[in-house]
Motif scaffolding. Sequence first.
Motif, PDB file in Angstrom:
ATOM      1  N   SER A 212     -91.009 -13.039  69.277  1.00 46.63           N
ATOM      2  CA  SER A 212     -89.937 -12.851  70.259  1.00 46.63           C
ATOM      3  C   SER A 212     -89.200 -11.522  70.153  1.00 46.63           C
ATOM      4  O   SER A 212     -88.770 -10.974  71.167  1.00 46.63           O
ATOM      5  N   THR A 213     -89.056 -10.983  68.937  1.00 44.93           N
ATOM      6  CA  THR A 213     -88.373  -9.680  68.832  1.00 44.93           C
ATOM      7  C   THR A 213     -89.179  -8.590  69.516  1.00 44.93           C
ATOM      8  O   THR A 213     -88.628  -7.734  70.210  1.00 44.93           O
ATOM      9  N   ARG A 216     -88.968  -9.316  73.264  1.00 44.54           N
ATOM     10  CA  ARG A 216     -87.636  -9.097  73.823  1.00 44.54           C
ATOM     11  C   ARG A 216     -87.411  -7.636  74.188  1.00 44.54           C
ATOM     12  O   ARG A 216     -86.883  -7.328  75.256  1.00 44.54           O
ATOM     13  N   LEU A 220     -86.669  -6.547  78.020  1.00 47.20           N
ATOM     14  CA  LEU A 220     -85.435  -5.848  78.410  1.00 47.20           C
ATOM     15  C   LEU A 220     -85.721  -4.497  79.061  1.00 47.20           C
ATOM     16  O   LEU A 220     -84.966  -4.048  79.924  1.00 47.20           O
ATOM     17  N   GLY A 226     -91.211 -12.090  80.721  1.00 44.41           N
ATOM     18  CA  GLY A 226     -91.285 -13.271  79.865  1.00 44.41           C
ATOM     19  C   GLY A 226     -91.383 -14.542  80.693  1.00 44.41           C
ATOM     20  O   GLY A 226     -90.691 -14.684  81.710  1.00 44.41           O
ATOM     21  N   SER A 235     -85.260 -20.307  72.198  1.00 44.31           N
ATOM     22  CA  SER A 235     -84.976 -19.291  71.190  1.00 44.31           C
ATOM     23  C   SER A 235     -83.628 -18.636  71.444  1.00 44.31           C
ATOM     24  O   SER A 235     -83.257 -18.364  72.593  1.00 44.31           O
ATOM     25  N   LEU A 237     -82.997 -15.662  70.682  1.00 44.99           N
ATOM     26  CA  LEU A 237     -83.292 -14.297  71.113  1.00 44.99           C
ATOM     27  C   LEU A 237     -83.636 -14.210  72.592  1.00 44.99           C
ATOM     28  O   LEU A 237     -83.391 -13.185  73.230  1.00 44.99           O
ATOM     29  N   LEU A 238     -84.213 -15.288  73.130  1.00 47.12           N
ATOM     30  CA  LEU A 238     -84.634 -15.296  74.532  1.00 47.12           C
ATOM     31  C   LEU A 238     -84.155 -16.593  75.182  1.00 47.12           C
ATOM     32  O   LEU A 238     -84.935 -17.408  75.665  1.00 47.12           O
TER      33      LEU A 238
END
Length: 337
Positions: A212-213, A216, A220, A226, A235, A237-238
Amino acid sequence: MTASSARARRPSLVFAMTTIAVALAAYPSPDPVRAQDFPNRPIKLIVGPSPDVFSRIIAEHLQQAWGQPVVVEPRPGGGGKLAAAAVAGAEPDGHTLLFATPTYTLNAAMKLASYDLVKEFEPVSIIGVISYALVVHPSVPARSVAELVALAKARPGALNCASAGIGTVPHLACETLNKSAGVNVVHVPYRDVNSAMMGTVGGTVQMFVAVSTVARAQILSGTVRGLAVTTAQRSTLLADLPTMVESGYPDFVMPGWGGFLAPANTPKEIVQKLNGEMRRAVLKPDVQQRLLTVGMETPPAYAPAQVGDFIRNDVARWTQLVEAVGLEKLREGSTAQ
């Protein structure tokens, strides 16, 4: 000394030896390392084929807490085999630990492991969970998993799915999508995660299941779109992305995780001490933020026995997915990009 005098002295000699034995039993030789004395020398964290940043964050906390150097030692070769062998063969005193990830449980499920996670290691701690995200190139006219599946069914074999190599989590994700959705998306293995993501960003392939990092940053920037995450819950993060379960695929759960294992027969008191200090580490707000920045979210509080259950369940989950897809299907591959 005459035979009679020797016989006369034998009882006293036996008594003396018995007395010494009793004394030794009452005051047993100390273990090489007792829990209250642990650690008494530098601790080594062995890292296999995964980023070492997670271990370094935990190492800093342990070093501050115990005043002993904590060294992170990468051993990336052999798909985890080199790192696992180094720890399995180490002194079982808590000073050498393995940073474990799904690489090890997936290897076990695919019959690729040269080690036994249950017999050769003691479970210590889970320090975080990692989510993966299904992303597509912006040229793909799909804004949900349902739309992607519909597109794949309408154009069998026309869509490609990148992975970081044969037998990796992204590869299994590609094949699981094929199996569970009844589609034919073509797997394209790359040499590593960055190459696979760049292939997706560049439009060489249409989709990728990325940590996910990594996902992400590209989401962005608008270079990918996504669609869903592979964890059972959304998550952090998302947070705007649904899970694959929410998207209609209840068996599509592929969480990442990171944790530590010790050599088998490490004293339980030392394992517990390690578990407690690592748990304190991941509850510190600054440590949580640093781990989240690199993609690791705070896990539930697992005692060592629960860590063991978690790992066995992870092997079972991967085994079920591998069997559903087919082991030979996962082992076959084409030339990496």
